[in-house]
Design an enzyme around this catalytic site. Sequence first.
Site, short mmCIF file in Angstrom:
data_model
loop_
_atom_site.label_atom_id
_atom_site.label_comp_id
_atom_site.label_asym_id
_atom_site.label_seq_id
_atom_site.Cartn_x
_atom_site.Cartn_y
_atom_site.Cartn_z
N GLU A 45 -13.94 -54.80 -29.60
CA GLU A 45 -13.51 -56.09 -29.06
C GLU A 45 -14.35 -56.48 -27.86
O GLU A 45 -14.78 -57.64 -27.73
CB GLU A 45 -12.03 -56.01 -28.66
CG GLU A 45 -11.51 -57.23 -27.94
CD GLU A 45 -10.43 -56.88 -26.92
OE1 GLU A 45 -10.26 -57.68 -25.98
OE2 GLU A 45 -9.78 -55.84 -27.07
N ASP A 49 -16.76 -59.86 -27.98
CA ASP A 49 -16.59 -60.97 -27.05
C ASP A 49 -17.95 -61.42 -26.51
O ASP A 49 -18.22 -62.62 -26.39
CB ASP A 49 -15.68 -60.53 -25.91
CG ASP A 49 -15.51 -61.59 -24.85
OD1 ASP A 49 -15.04 -62.69 -25.18
OD2 ASP A 49 -15.85 -61.33 -23.68
N ASP A 118 -8.15 -60.42 -30.49
CA ASP A 118 -8.87 -59.17 -30.28
C ASP A 118 -9.48 -58.66 -31.58
O ASP A 118 -10.62 -58.19 -31.62
CB ASP A 118 -7.93 -58.10 -29.71
CG ASP A 118 -7.50 -58.40 -28.28
OD1 ASP A 118 -8.07 -59.30 -27.65
OD2 ASP A 118 -6.57 -57.71 -27.80
N GLU A 121 -12.61 -60.65 -32.53
CA GLU A 121 -13.77 -60.24 -31.74
C GLU A 121 -14.29 -58.88 -32.21
O GLU A 121 -15.51 -58.65 -32.26
CB GLU A 121 -13.39 -60.18 -30.26
CG GLU A 121 -13.15 -61.55 -29.64
CD GLU A 121 -12.57 -61.50 -28.25
OE1 GLU A 121 -12.58 -62.54 -27.56
OE2 GLU A 121 -12.09 -60.42 -27.83
#
Length: 228
Positions: A45, A49, A118, A121
């Site tokens: 995650e 991002d 989450d 990502e």
Amino acid sequence: MKVSAEIKGFQTRIGYDFRAPDLLIRALTHSSMSSPTRDDNQRLEFLGDRVLGLVMAEALLEADQQAAEGQLAPRFNQLVRKETCADVAREIDLGAVLKLGRSEMLSGGRRKNALLGDGMEAVIAAVYKDGGFDAARDLILRLWNARINHVEADARDAKTSLQEWAQARKQQPPKYVELSRSGPDHAPVFIIEAQLQTGEAEQATAGSKREAQQMAAKALLERLEKKK
């Protein structure tokens, strides 16, 4: 590694077949299901991002070569925010393949913005590690395409726009009233009503006060636009 039918179906939905399916499994594994022999998706995650941010920054610069930084920043924030990632995750039914512990399953984890965002990502990071940056960019641009095309309108802060609407008509600033809060502390549900001095109002439900306020303001603005 043998891949289940549901994982194959998910790969079809995102348009990417993993060479190393274990990366995808890790991306779909929430911390509530982690163990000494099973990694969760938190590290992926973190990486996803950053990959998403780079792709979006590049895409926005290419889409509008005249835009100033002050115009690009809110568009960028709209595209990479957790709620947007969660919306994209819902469109590809990511929740159906999330691997959750019993407590998260019982509390509706497959529908939570935080878990879905989450997970989205983490999936981006898994594609990046499996196929490289070009594969990750292709995935993101494909899944975010409509949002990139409409981001200028979507990036408008609804609460600010509603306040400007009221001020232009010499009204008091809008009020945001918390009608209720339910659910456990780790997964609250707020119902917020945006109210104008004229008595017009709209309600919205979300997992945070801020999101519910923005949604209520947006709903009220849309109703006001229809009355023109």
